[in-house]
Design an enzyme around this catalytic site. Structure first.
Site, PDB file in Angstrom:
ATOM      1  CD  GLU A  41      -3.354   6.138  13.187  1.00 52.19           C
ATOM      2  OE1 GLU A  41      -2.697   7.121  13.573  1.00 52.19           O
ATOM      3  OE2 GLU A  41      -4.459   5.805  13.672  1.00 52.19           O
ATOM      4  CG  ASP A  42      -1.735   1.446  10.581  1.00 55.50           C
ATOM      5  OD1 ASP A  42      -2.521   1.834  11.472  1.00 55.50           O
ATOM      6  OD2 ASP A  42      -1.993   1.493   9.373  1.00 55.50           O
ATOM      7  CG  HIS A  62      -1.610   1.285   1.497  1.00 54.45           C
ATOM      8  ND1 HIS A  62      -2.430   1.965   0.613  1.00 54.45           N
ATOM      9  CD2 HIS A  62      -1.502   2.078   2.595  1.00 54.45           C
ATOM     10  CE1 HIS A  62      -2.811   3.100   1.175  1.00 54.45           C
ATOM     11  NE2 HIS A  62      -2.258   3.204   2.376  1.00 54.45           N
ATOM     12  CG  ASP A  85     -21.702  18.862 -22.067  1.00 56.46           C
ATOM     13  OD1 ASP A  85     -22.598  18.129 -21.627  1.00 56.46           O
ATOM     14  OD2 ASP A  85     -21.333  19.897 -21.501  1.00 56.46           O
ATOM     15  CG  ASP A 142      -3.482   6.997   2.654  1.00 60.02           C
ATOM     16  OD1 ASP A 142      -3.286   5.788   2.404  1.00 60.02           O
ATOM     17  OD2 ASP A 142      -4.012   7.403   3.713  1.00 60.02           O
ATOM     18  CG  HIS A 178       1.043   6.904   4.209  1.00 58.16           C
ATOM     19  ND1 HIS A 178       1.375   6.141   3.121  1.00 58.16           N
ATOM     20  CD2 HIS A 178      -0.204   6.508   4.585  1.00 58.16           C
ATOM     21  CE1 HIS A 178       0.367   5.320   2.838  1.00 58.16           C
ATOM     22  NE2 HIS A 178      -0.602   5.524   3.712  1.00 58.16           N
TER      23      HIS A 178
HETATM   24 MN    MN Z   1      -2.528   4.605   4.089  1.00 47.44          MN
END
Ligand code: MN
Length: 750
Positions: A102-103, A74, A285, A165, A98
């Site tokens: 958090e994880d 990811h 259109d 993300d 990133h």
């Molecule tokens: Mn993520």
């Protein structure tokens, strides 16, 4: 020359979830990432990037995504999307990392130690955004939530990474429950797509919208894609025929152009069908043909050829080149009608405009030469904002700029109620401001506050993203200290209001105490200000009915005691001044009345004998309208009406009372001195001629001054004695007859 984009949703190289082949491993994808970036970064930077990947792989070791792939795939895909937008190494590094804070067990400090502060800050920023709670809300709330995102990000790159993300998560949503998918889709539609739009990232915005629609209205989505698929052949042949025709024509004109045709993205078709209540066949259109050229001038040339080949639809031409959209988008748009009566939109732009349209704000980083590390700072952002300011006037643009000025967001803070509503307050706001922003009853009953579940004291400065809970109790009221803790005028006013209403007696007592102290300090006795006429004018000046009301106002903080006393002192000074002026004037008048020397010729109204003096500045003679001024010690001084000195003095209010009415008496015997100024051509015999005119009138001359100026000009000043204005006028008339005389005017006596 032409290409035909594939139709339908997400067609980027990473999104093909229908692909039955095993997806490439994270290692393979990292190799591809390094390869695509090798032109924009050095070898050592490449090595750093590799190290970042290995760190991330280790951090996420053992974690799996819903589809069973290693979790690190990811962040690697997110890094690809970021790298597609910008070659900024820090952004790509942060994209790889990133989710680590958090994880995984790693902290901001860990990342800072290993990869430096800038990367750690970016990762930290993304993590904070991840923690912003989301629940669907009405429009105003959504707007605040989007602002909060921008305010929290502090660095626009944080938003970019967060959007990338989200894009990858949306591309790989298939393994989640329907409930979860709908939630994510809603959030994407309300937060991430509009943010992408604001940052000008059109391509990402389209993909986010289509991916969201897929989950939000699967039936509507399928309806459109199926219809489009059925008619795929028709669309393709129509577009290729248009392309060929355009390309032939531009080729003849020797204009180098890239022409491509596509079906518009699904969500935009969906929105039109929905808002216009039309079927797919009625949407005119559906097609967009894009022509990209090298020079801006060619855009307009191409437009000419397009309108030459196809009939333009009236009212559909838009020049976004001379007036760019708020997000810097530039192109010429026109809708024309094809051979079979099929309308289509044509967009004409240069390559540079194209990059801006595709990548938005990131395009300006991407195409800047010689980009070094750490250059995506404030200056870049300010440059972007500056350009916007130069080109935009409408309110939409203003809003956009406000939202973009992340560093200038320093004066605002966005916080949540426990229910998830966003409250917007000035920076430095405290729980007191928050409570009163909710409702004055909440503020008035506040006992304390919890921020993110913890009790804080009321001086706490609210931070972006804080969740605030106000603890209330009955029988409580605000404290006076709150007035200095509150940051907003709203809170302060409501607190004052409360004190005003609830505590009259207490306010009066407290106010009187403060007032007496200040009055004493100013050295004013209470007895002075309670004299009836003085009291009346003081209360009028302060706009209160009585002193008790004043004390009450001081007590609740409506007016500071010091200010009230200062005003009173000013008022007393004014009253005294008025008094002393009155006394001076009456004293002078009585002096004048008692003066011994009578002067005949002038009558002062209401006074029989008084000392008279003729002002030298205007030297009046009988016949001149006159006025008198009571001087200090010299009786009455006479001026001509309209004398400049007299006029100035009359405007001064203190002197105004000293001007009195005077007039000439009936039988005047004596002569009066006055002055004349003469301007004439300088010549021999001039003085002789003047003297003979005056002596011919039998008027005594007391003095003559003459002066020669350049350009044969002579200025003369005469002091004469005349009996009245008639005699003086006769002299003036005769003086004008002298050869070379230019001007004769009344003036002072020297
Ligand atoms: Mn993520």
């Amino acid at each position: 020359m032409g290409t035909m984009d594939t139709m339908g949703m997400g067609t980027s190289d990473t999104s093909d979830t229908m692909d039955m082949q095993a997806p490439p491993s994270p290692e393979e994808r990292v190799a591809e990432l390094l390869d695509r970036m090798k032109d924009s970064i050095s070898d050592s930077d490449g090595a750093r990037l590799r190290a970042v990947y290995e760190f991330a792989a280790r951090a996420h070791e053992g974690q799996l995504r819903k589809d069973g792939s290693p979790y690190v795939s990811h962040p690697v895909e997110v890094a690809h999307i970021v790298a597609d937008l910008t070659p900024d190494l820090e952004s790509v590094m942060a994209a790889l990392l990133h989710d680590t804070i958090e994880d995984t067990g790693f902290t901001y400090g860990d990342i800072r130690r290993v990869f430096g502060r800038p990367v750690a800050e970016l990762v930290d920023g993304v993590t904070k955004l991840t923690r912003v709670p989301y629940t669907s809300k009405e429009d105003q709330q959504m707007e605040n939530l989007r602002k909060m995102f921008l305010a929290m990000a502090k660095d626009i790159r944080v938003i970019l990474i967060k959007i990338c993300d989200r894009l990858h998560n949306m591309r790989t949503l298939a393994y989640h429950t329907q409930q979860k998918r709908r939630e994510k889709a809603m959030e994407t539609m309300e937060i991430y797509a509009p943010l992408s739009h604001r940052l000008g990232m059109q391509r990402i915005k389209w993909e986010l919208e289509d991916l969201s629609l897929y989950d939000l209205d699967p039936v509507g989505y399928q309806e459109i894609t199926q219809e489009l698929a059925i008619r795929h052949e028709l669309h393709a042949s129509f577009l290729s025929q248009v392309q060929t025709r355009l390309s032939d024509r531009l080729g003849e004109a020797h204009i180098e152009a890239n022409i491509s045709g596509r079906i518009k993205h699904i969500y935009s078709i969906y929105r039109k069908m929905y808002s216009m209540h039309k079927s797919l066949f009625e949407i005119y259109d559906l097609y967009a043909v894009r022509i990209i050229v090298d020079e801006m001038a060619d855009c307009y040339n191409v437009l000419g050829f397009v309108h030459d080949l196809y009939k333009p639809m009236p009212g559909r031409f838009k020049d976004y080149i001379s007036t760019p959209k708020p997000n810097m988008y530039q192109s010429l748009h026109t809708t024309v009608i094809g051979r079979e009566g099929m309308p289509f939109e044509v967009q004409i732009r240069t390559w540079e405009m194209h990059h801006t349209a595709e990548y938005g704000i990131a395009a300006h980083w991407k195409y800047k030469e010689g980009l070094g590390e750490g250059q995506f700072g404030l200056e870049e952002k300010l440059e972007w904002v500056r350009r916007l300011l130069e080109t935009q006037q409408d309110t939409d643009a203003e809003d956009f700029i406000r939202n973009l000025k992340i560093d200038m967001f320093a004066d605002e803070v966005f916080v949540f109620t426990p229910r998830g509503d966003v409250i917007n307050l000035p920076a430095g706001a405290t729980p007191i401001d928050f409570a009163y922003a909710i409702h004055s009853a909440v503020g008035n009953r506040m006992m304390g506050a919890k921020v993110n579940g913890r009790i804080v004291n009321l001086e706490y400065n609210l931070q972006n993203g804080d969740i605030i809970e106000v603890l209330t109790g009955s029988g409580h009221g605000p404290s006076r200290d709150w007035l200095s803790l509150a940051k907003t005028g709203e809170a302060r006013n409501k607190i004052k209001q409360w004190f005003k209403k609830e505590r009259r007696e207490e306010n009066v007592a407290r106010g009187k105490e403060e007032f007496d102290r200040e009055l004493k300090r100013a050295g004013i006795p209470m007895s002075t200000i309670t004299k009836p006429d003085v009291q009346e004018s003081i209360l009028k000046r302060l706009s209160f009915n009585n002193y008790e009301d004043l004390y009450a106002a001081i007590g609740y903080g409506g007016i500071p005691a010091l200010r009230a006393v200062n005003r009173i002192r000013d008022e007393l000074t004014r009253i005294n001044q008025l008094q002393s002026d009155k006394e001076t004037v009456s004293k002078l008048i009585s002096q004048v009345r008692n003066a011994p020397a009578p002067v005949s010729g002038v009558v002062v109204e209401g006074v029989d004998n008084c000392l008279i003096k003729f002002a030298r500045c205007c030297a009046p003679v009988p016949g001149d309208p006159i006025i008198g001024f009571i001087t200090r010690g010299y009786g009455v001084s006479l001026h001509r009406e309209g004398c400049r000195n007299a006029l100035t003095s009359q405007k001064n209010s203190i002197n105004a009372g000293r001007w009195i009415v005077v007039r000439w008496s009936e039988n005047i015997k004596e002569a009066y001195q006055t002055g004349l100024c003469l301007s004439a051509r300088d010549r021999n015999g001039l003085i002789t001629d003047i003297s003979s005119v005056i002596s011919g009138q039998k008027v005594p001359v007391r003095r003559i001054n003459a002066k020669s100026l350049p350009d044969e000009k002579a200025l003369l000043h005469l002091t004469l004695e005349v009996r009245d204005l008639k005699e003086l006028d006769a002299i003036i008339r005769r003086l004008y007859l002298i050869e070379g005389m230019r001007e004769v005017s009344r003036c002072s006596i020297t």
